[in-house]
Design a protein around this motif. Sequence first.
Motif, short mmCIF file in Angstrom:
data_model
loop_
_atom_site.label_atom_id
_atom_site.label_comp_id
_atom_site.label_asym_id
_atom_site.label_seq_id
_atom_site.Cartn_x
_atom_site.Cartn_y
_atom_site.Cartn_z
N GLY A 155 -17.06 29.41 10.46
CA GLY A 155 -17.13 28.51 9.31
C GLY A 155 -18.52 27.90 9.15
N GLU A 156 -18.52 26.58 8.87
CA GLU A 156 -19.75 25.87 8.50
C GLU A 156 -20.87 26.02 9.54
OE1 GLU A 156 -18.97 21.72 8.07
OE2 GLU A 156 -21.06 21.25 7.53
N TRP A 157 -20.52 25.89 10.83
CA TRP A 157 -21.55 25.93 11.88
C TRP A 157 -22.24 27.29 11.92
CZ3 TRP A 157 -24.11 22.41 14.45
CH2 TRP A 157 -24.74 22.71 15.66
N GLY A 158 -21.43 28.34 11.80
CA GLY A 158 -21.97 29.70 11.86
C GLY A 158 -22.90 29.98 10.69
N ARG A 159 -22.66 29.30 9.54
CA ARG A 159 -23.49 29.57 8.35
C ARG A 159 -24.64 28.58 8.20
NH1 ARG A 159 -18.25 30.46 6.12
NH2 ARG A 159 -18.20 28.31 5.39
N MET A 160 -24.69 27.62 9.09
CA MET A 160 -25.66 26.53 8.93
C MET A 160 -27.10 27.02 9.19
SD MET A 160 -25.52 22.88 10.86
CE MET A 160 -24.03 22.32 10.08
N PRO A 161 -28.05 26.68 8.31
CA PRO A 161 -29.44 27.05 8.59
C PRO A 161 -29.94 26.36 9.86
CG PRO A 161 -29.20 26.15 6.36
CD PRO A 161 -27.89 25.95 7.05
N VAL A 162 -30.83 27.06 10.58
CA VAL A 162 -31.32 26.52 11.85
C VAL A 162 -31.89 25.11 11.68
CG1 VAL A 162 -32.96 26.88 13.74
CG2 VAL A 162 -31.86 28.84 12.67
N ALA A 163 -32.62 24.90 10.59
CA ALA A 163 -33.27 23.60 10.39
C ALA A 163 -32.23 22.46 10.36
CB ALA A 163 -34.07 23.61 9.11
N ARG A 164 -31.09 22.71 9.74
CA ARG A 164 -30.04 21.68 9.68
C ARG A 164 -29.40 21.46 11.05
NH1 ARG A 164 -28.27 17.06 8.61
NH2 ARG A 164 -26.06 16.84 8.25
N ARG A 165 -29.23 22.58 11.78
CA ARG A 165 -28.66 22.49 13.13
C ARG A 165 -29.57 21.62 14.02
NH1 ARG A 165 -27.83 28.31 14.20
NH2 ARG A 165 -29.40 28.25 15.85
N VAL A 166 -30.86 21.88 13.88
CA VAL A 166 -31.85 21.15 14.68
C VAL A 166 -31.78 19.66 14.35
CG1 VAL A 166 -34.36 20.81 14.92
CG2 VAL A 166 -33.39 23.12 15.02
N GLU A 167 -31.67 19.38 13.05
CA GLU A 167 -31.58 17.98 12.59
C GLU A 167 -30.35 17.29 13.21
OE1 GLU A 167 -32.91 17.84 8.23
OE2 GLU A 167 -30.80 17.22 8.22
N LEU A 168 -29.23 18.01 13.18
CA LEU A 168 -27.98 17.42 13.72
C LEU A 168 -28.08 17.19 15.23
CD1 LEU A 168 -25.12 19.27 11.80
CD2 LEU A 168 -25.66 16.83 11.73
N LEU A 169 -28.72 18.12 15.94
CA LEU A 169 -28.82 17.94 17.40
C LEU A 169 -29.78 16.81 17.75
CD1 LEU A 169 -28.59 21.67 18.53
CD2 LEU A 169 -26.81 19.93 18.54
N HIS A 170 -30.78 16.61 16.92
CA HIS A 170 -31.63 15.43 17.10
C HIS A 170 -30.81 14.16 16.88
CE1 HIS A 170 -35.84 16.38 17.90
NE2 HIS A 170 -35.54 17.57 17.42
#
Length: 484
Positions: free
Chosen positions: A54-69
Amino acid sequence: MKQFLNFIGGEFVATGRTFDNRAPVDDRVLGQVHEAGAAEVDAAVRAARAALDGEWGRMPVARRVELLHAVADEINRRFDDFLQAEMADTGKPHALASHVDIPRGAANFKVFADMVKNVPTESFEMTTPDGGQALNYALRSPVGVIGVVCPWNLPLLLMTWKVGPALACGNTVVVKPSEETPATATLLGEVMNAVGIPPGVYNVVHGFGPGSAGEYLTRHAGVNAITFTGETRTGEAIMAAAAQGVRPVSFELGGKNAGIVFADADFEQAVAGITRSAFENCGQVCLGTERVYVERPIFERFVSALKAKAEALKPGPSEDPGVGIGPLISREHQQKVLGYYDKAVKDGATVVTGGGVPKMAGALAEGHWVQPTIWTGLPESAAVIREEIFGPCCHIAPFDSEDEAIALANATDYGLATTVWTRDLGRAHRVARRVEVGICWINSWFLRDLRTPFGGAKASGIGREGGVHSLEFYTELRNVCVKL
Ligand code: NAD
Ligand code: 6OD
């Protein structure tokens, strides 16, 4: 009474099957842990798979990075909640938890999030058999659902050390914290929800190993890779489980590490360093030094100095001012360590200091305390020199040459870490090259740069994590070959 719930698909889940979580400092019951059964583990793995699809698998890397920060920032914002939870679960001194455990919990997300922003892959142009051209390039994808099985000694630090890079690489995780330390993994679920990590990306199942959540998780066919930190024997059981479906493993296992102190070392620095490596976290550090080899001219002086340092470590609860050493994690572990203290005496050790239980007042008398202990005079075949004790103790023996020190350090089935104390640069590099370990510290101990390879040789582990090595384990490489 506090309830430690499972965290599955973004929701806290009670199971009604509970066991006590006890405080190491006085053995009081801190709360009830809800044990996950096969059904809850299955639900967690399914939630993790759904998030990937779902959402996590489709998420752009930049957004993933933002969320982990944002996860790291939220850990820092709730620093005191994490600190209190970790201190209650482990009894470790405030100075240690506040300077090492919790800051690393946040750093493990930040560092790996930053790392995945700029990961290069390979590309190769080729001439095809018909004289044409083709281009090969490699793509990195997440491995899938990662099973993360954790120990109790540095609960948040060691769990996020695996969860940080796994999520940064786009995987989802199901974490099985140690049954002894359920608190900070559970609290991290609140953080994940607060910052908007999609449900199912981070899941926690509580319980034990065999016949419980640990076994159900590692045997679950929906888990694509397993990363584990703990005892070598447990690693063997998990490896057998991972063989079903030939799933990759990354193992950080036990150690029986040597400290080598040469006569030319900065004496005070070496004594302070071995004091830390033998006694910090009440000796419950896989990288700790339970075998110390000291060059003969400074042997007696070194033993006296380490004795003084050990005796100055004041036992006490986490928040007490000046506390130098906490308790062991559990009554069972206390009995195991005391068993080794007895064995050392039966084998003929000279007990330089310690060897028993310190006198503690009031409720603290029920805690899992042991004295920091130093032995000399044992043959290398003695159990306390061969077997990992995981307590605040070490045996010190003299040596007469560099070759002898290296041979002694290497005479173990384990191969995690060595710490070497010398002012001779040439010698430092020679010894570092010859010790059979994953990490060799020179004039330091537990000095960590998260970009470096971390892991064990021999029975101390399989694989390396840290820096690009974490990215290797938590991603799958696919070659794309394009005929032009
Ligand atoms: P452990 O192996 O007893 O337990 C670790 C985890 O494995 C726990 O969550 C436990 O419930 C689970 N488990 C146990 N049996 C299992 C099974 N059959 N299947 C699946 N899961 C199972 O280790 P511990 O007592 O929690 O931790 C201390 C050990 O960990 C020491 O040996 C120490 O050296 C090692 N350790 C190594 C490193 C490293 O980086 N190399 C770091 C920390 C601790
Ligand atoms: O610092 C780390 O990343 C790490 N894995 C430490 C392990 C400590 C063992 O007790």
